[in-house]
Design an enzyme around this catalytic site. Structure first.
Site, PDB file in Angstrom:
ATOM      1  N   ARG A  21       8.133   8.960   2.371  1.00 60.90           N
ATOM      2  CA  ARG A  21       7.096   9.782   3.394  1.00 60.90           C
ATOM      3  C   ARG A  21       7.416  11.672   3.028  1.00 60.90           C
ATOM      4  NH1 ARG A  21       3.749   5.517   6.087  1.00 60.90           N
ATOM      5  NH2 ARG A  21       3.084   3.964   4.185  1.00 60.90           N
ATOM      6  N   ARG A  25       2.043  13.811   7.088  1.00 60.44           N
ATOM      7  CA  ARG A  25       1.435  14.638   7.890  1.00 60.44           C
ATOM      8  C   ARG A  25       2.198  15.272   8.746  1.00 60.44           C
ATOM      9  NH1 ARG A  25      -0.954   8.603  10.306  1.00 60.44           N
ATOM     10  NH2 ARG A  25       1.744   8.687   9.187  1.00 60.44           N
ATOM     11  N   ARG A  34      -5.589  17.167   2.403  1.00 58.93           N
ATOM     12  CA  ARG A  34      -5.936  16.316   2.610  1.00 58.93           C
ATOM     13  C   ARG A  34      -7.485  16.056   3.803  1.00 58.93           C
ATOM     14  NH1 ARG A  34      -4.189  11.841   7.503  1.00 58.93           N
ATOM     15  NH2 ARG A  34      -5.109  13.143   8.688  1.00 58.93           N
ATOM     16  N   ASP A  71       0.071   4.955  -2.421  1.00 61.00           N
ATOM     17  CA  ASP A  71       0.338   4.311  -1.504  1.00 61.00           C
ATOM     18  C   ASP A  71       0.249   2.682  -1.899  1.00 61.00           C
ATOM     19  OD1 ASP A  71       0.023   3.548   1.581  1.00 61.00           O
ATOM     20  OD2 ASP A  71      -0.691   1.797   0.462  1.00 61.00           O
ATOM     21  N   TYR A 148      -0.601  -7.990   3.959  1.00 57.68           N
ATOM     22  CA  TYR A 148      -1.603  -6.970   4.235  1.00 57.68           C
ATOM     23  C   TYR A 148      -2.950  -7.847   3.407  1.00 57.68           C
ATOM     24  CZ  TYR A 148       1.323  -2.845   5.893  1.00 57.68           C
ATOM     25  OH  TYR A 148       2.109  -2.081   6.678  1.00 57.68           O
TER      26      TYR A 148
HETATM   27  O1  CP3 Z   1       6.843   8.406   0.432  1.00 59.66           O
HETATM   28  C1  CP3 Z   1       5.813   9.403   0.193  1.00 59.66           C
HETATM   29  O2  CP3 Z   1       6.404  10.652   0.576  1.00 59.66           O
HETATM   30  C2  CP3 Z   1       4.997   8.877  -1.175  1.00 59.66           C
HETATM   31  C3  CP3 Z   1       3.545   8.230  -0.561  1.00 59.66           C
HETATM   32  C4  CP3 Z   1       3.578   6.547  -0.052  1.00 59.66           C
HETATM   33  C5  CP3 Z   1       2.960   6.263   1.562  1.00 59.66           C
HETATM   34  N1  CP3 Z   1       3.021   5.244   1.682  1.00 59.66           N
HETATM   35  C6  CP3 Z   1       2.048   6.925   1.007  1.00 59.66           C
HETATM   36  C7  CP3 Z   1       0.720   7.378   2.665  1.00 59.66           C
HETATM   37  C8  CP3 Z   1       4.294   6.127  -0.143  1.00 59.66           C
HETATM   38  C9  CP3 Z   1       5.691   5.672  -1.011  1.00 59.66           C
HETATM   39  C10 CP3 Z   1       4.140   4.530   0.526  1.00 59.66           C
HETATM   40  C11 CP3 Z   1       4.569   3.656   1.061  1.00 59.66           C
HETATM   41  C12 CP3 Z   1       3.859   2.705   1.745  1.00 59.66           C
HETATM   42  N2  CP3 Z   1       2.644   1.970   2.472  1.00 59.66           N
HETATM   43  C13 CP3 Z   1       4.403   1.177   2.474  1.00 59.66           C
HETATM   44  C14 CP3 Z   1       5.810   1.215   2.086  1.00 59.66           C
HETATM   45  C15 CP3 Z   1       6.888   2.246   2.677  1.00 59.66           C
HETATM   46  C16 CP3 Z   1       7.020   1.941   4.049  1.00 59.66           C
HETATM   47  O3  CP3 Z   1       6.344   2.732   4.660  1.00 59.66           O
HETATM   48  O4  CP3 Z   1       7.275   0.653   4.568  1.00 59.66           O
HETATM   49  C17 CP3 Z   1       3.612   0.205   3.289  1.00 59.66           C
HETATM   50  C18 CP3 Z   1       4.199  -0.223   4.073  1.00 59.66           C
HETATM   51  C19 CP3 Z   1       2.282   1.294   3.473  1.00 59.66           C
HETATM   52  C20 CP3 Z   1       1.382   0.421   3.581  1.00 59.66           C
HETATM   53  C21 CP3 Z   1       0.542   1.501   4.664  1.00 59.66           C
HETATM   54  N3  CP3 Z   1       0.375   2.862   4.095  1.00 59.66           N
HETATM   55  C22 CP3 Z   1       0.378   2.008   5.982  1.00 59.66           C
HETATM   56  C23 CP3 Z   1       1.255   0.925   7.178  1.00 59.66           C
HETATM   57  C24 CP3 Z   1       0.013   3.517   6.563  1.00 59.66           C
HETATM   58  C25 CP3 Z   1      -0.364   3.465   7.657  1.00 59.66           C
HETATM   59  C26 CP3 Z   1       0.875   3.887   8.477  1.00 59.66           C
HETATM   60  C27 CP3 Z   1       0.914   5.378   8.805  1.00 59.66           C
HETATM   61  O5  CP3 Z   1       2.186   5.942   8.219  1.00 59.66           O
HETATM   62  O6  CP3 Z   1       0.066   6.311   9.234  1.00 59.66           O
HETATM   63  C28 CP3 Z   1      -0.126   3.434   5.504  1.00 59.66           C
HETATM   64  C29 CP3 Z   1      -1.038   5.266   5.698  1.00 59.66           C
HETATM   65  C30 CP3 Z   1      -0.167   6.234   4.313  1.00 59.66           C
HETATM   66  N4  CP3 Z   1       0.695   6.203   3.567  1.00 59.66           N
HETATM   67  C31 CP3 Z   1      -0.055   8.008   4.949  1.00 59.66           C
HETATM   68  C32 CP3 Z   1       0.644   8.343   3.953  1.00 59.66           C
HETATM   69  C33 CP3 Z   1       1.202   9.803   3.874  1.00 59.66           C
HETATM   70  C34 CP3 Z   1      -0.755   8.200   5.837  1.00 59.66           C
HETATM   71  C35 CP3 Z   1      -1.985   8.511   5.792  1.00 59.66           C
HETATM   72  C36 CP3 Z   1      -2.451   9.292   6.499  1.00 59.66           C
HETATM   73  O7  CP3 Z   1      -2.136  10.792   6.427  1.00 59.66           O
HETATM   74  O8  CP3 Z   1      -2.951   9.650   7.611  1.00 59.66           O
END
Ligand code: CP3
Length: 340
Positions: A21, A25, A34, A71, A148
């Site tokens: 990640r 943010r 964003r 994602d 999901y």
């Molecule tokens: O790692 C990175 O920087 C690359 C981008 C990336 C994102 N999601 C961006 C993201 C990667 C590799 C993921 C994988 C992902 N997405 C996983 C597996 C890794 C983990 O964290 O366990 C999972 C379970 C998801 C599903 C997901 N996407 C959730 C549960 C959420 C909401 C939770 C949160 O952190 O807000 C997301 C949103 C998400 N994916 C964000 C980002 C940067 C936040 C969105 C925003 O900008 O508001």
């Protein structure tokens, strides 16, 4: 590329480091892009902006690898499911997958075409990334993605998935198989677009007991690994099944790197899996709130992994309120303290 050399157990001048990640943010630069895109999914679909945020952590923090900005849930989205990201709620599928008609409505063919924005993001990011830095592609593991799709969002108990697992296991297998086929094509297309390695995220592996995990979880990860390795033997594959420290004895496959989550003691992972696999990880992400905690975490992990194949990372994603300065400090500490 030092990151790729480390994946392949070749000697490196220091231990390469990146963060799960890392494009997110906590970076004001990310929040700016964003906001221009409108929302998170629009950002994923805009390949110019997505490639820009992919590269931000390399430019701002000096990490050794960029990870594709996207994602794991864009795959079920583009297979035909309705996905939105709610503020404070996370991902929501408004019409969860519960029956055969729902599964038949999902199209692997559609996903392969509709995911073109991901391949375009990769092409542009790889073009603009320094030659010595790696670009990591990724997908979710079939089990984690299926949770999901079936639950309709995040879950504490996974009760609907598990009811299906014990009452109608054949149907759960059909879902996992279809998602796996879509992911195999997706990952190979990411490689053709230019990623140098791929990571498979199984964030909810720990929801399943051991026997169920290997049947419904890791088995499908290995189907992806086998197919990718058969076609692209030189591309490193990283697996990250989170929270399964109790199941390490049974872990095996053709992947190169095992991602250790923060709840698994790295000594334990080392005893069970090293040097058969390169280990990646595993500093507790909230250590990033304090420089003293960073110093202690980095020192302990580096001394445990000294002489063994290792890539530094957090044990899960960085949190949104971590000071950028501390993230920079963490990266610098790993790179300088591990220098050979
Ligand atoms: O790692 C990175 O920087 C690359 C981008 C990336 C994102 N999601 C961006 C993201 C990667 C590799 C993921 C994988 C992902 N997405 C996983 C597996 C890794 C983990 O964290 O366990 C999972 C379970 C998801 C599903 C997901 N996407 C959730 C549960 C959420 C909401 C939770 C949160 O952190 O807000 C997301 C949103 C998400 N994916 C964000 C980002 C940067 C936040 C969105 C925003 O900008 O508001």
């Amino acid at each position: 590329m030092i990151f790729i050399d480390a994946c392949l157990k070749k000697p490196t001048p220091y231990t390469p480091v990146w963060m799960m990640r890392q494009a997110g943010r906590y970076l004001p630069e990310y929040m700016r892009v964003r906001a221009q895109a409108g929302d998170f999914l629009s950002l994923c679909k805009d390949y110019k902006k997505a490639s820009e945020v992919t590269l931000q952590p390399v430019e701002i923090l000096g990490v050794d690898a960029a990870i594709l900005f996207s994602d794991i849930l864009v795959v079920p989205l583009e297979m035909g499911m309705d996905l939105r990201f709610e503020k404070g709620e996370g991902p929501v599928f408004s019409d969860p997958l519960r029956d055969k008609a729902g599964l038949d409505a999902l199209s692997i063919e559609k996903s392969t075409k509709n995911l073109a924005y991901v391949y375009d993001t990769i092409k542009l990011a790889r073009e603009n990334l320094a030659k010595d830095k790696a670009l990591i592609g990724f997908c979710g593991a079939p089990w984690t993605i299926a949770t999901y799709m079936i639950e309709g969002g995040g879950s504490k108990t996974y009760a609907i998935c598990k009811k299906m697992l014990y009452q109608n296991p054949e149907f759960l297998h059909q879902i996992l198989e279809k998602v796996t086929q879509a992911l195999i094509f997706y990952v190979k297309e990411q490689i053709r677009a230019g990623v140098n390695a791929v990571q498979i995220f199984d964030s909810w592996a720990a929801a399943l007991e051991e026997q169920a995990y290997f049947e419904f979880g890791f088995n499908y990860i290995n189907k992806i690994v086998d197919s990718v390795k058969a076609e692209f033997p030189e591309i490193p594959v990283i697996v990250f099944p989170k929270g399964i420290s109790g199941y390490l004895d049974k872990i095996s496959g053709k992947f190169d790197v095992f991602g250790v989550d923060w709840s698994t003691p790295i000594e334990l992972a080392k005893a069970k899996l090293s040097p058969r696999y390169v280990l990646q990880g595993n500093m507790e992400p909230t250590r990033l709130y304090s420089k003293k905690a960073i110093d202690e975490g980095v020192d302990k992990i580096l001394s445990t992994m000294k002489g063994a194949p290792h890539i530094f990372n957090l044990g899960h994603g960085i949190l949104p309120d971590v000071p950028v300065e501390n993230a920079k400090y963490f990266i610098k500490q790993v790179q300088t303290k591990s220098a050979k």
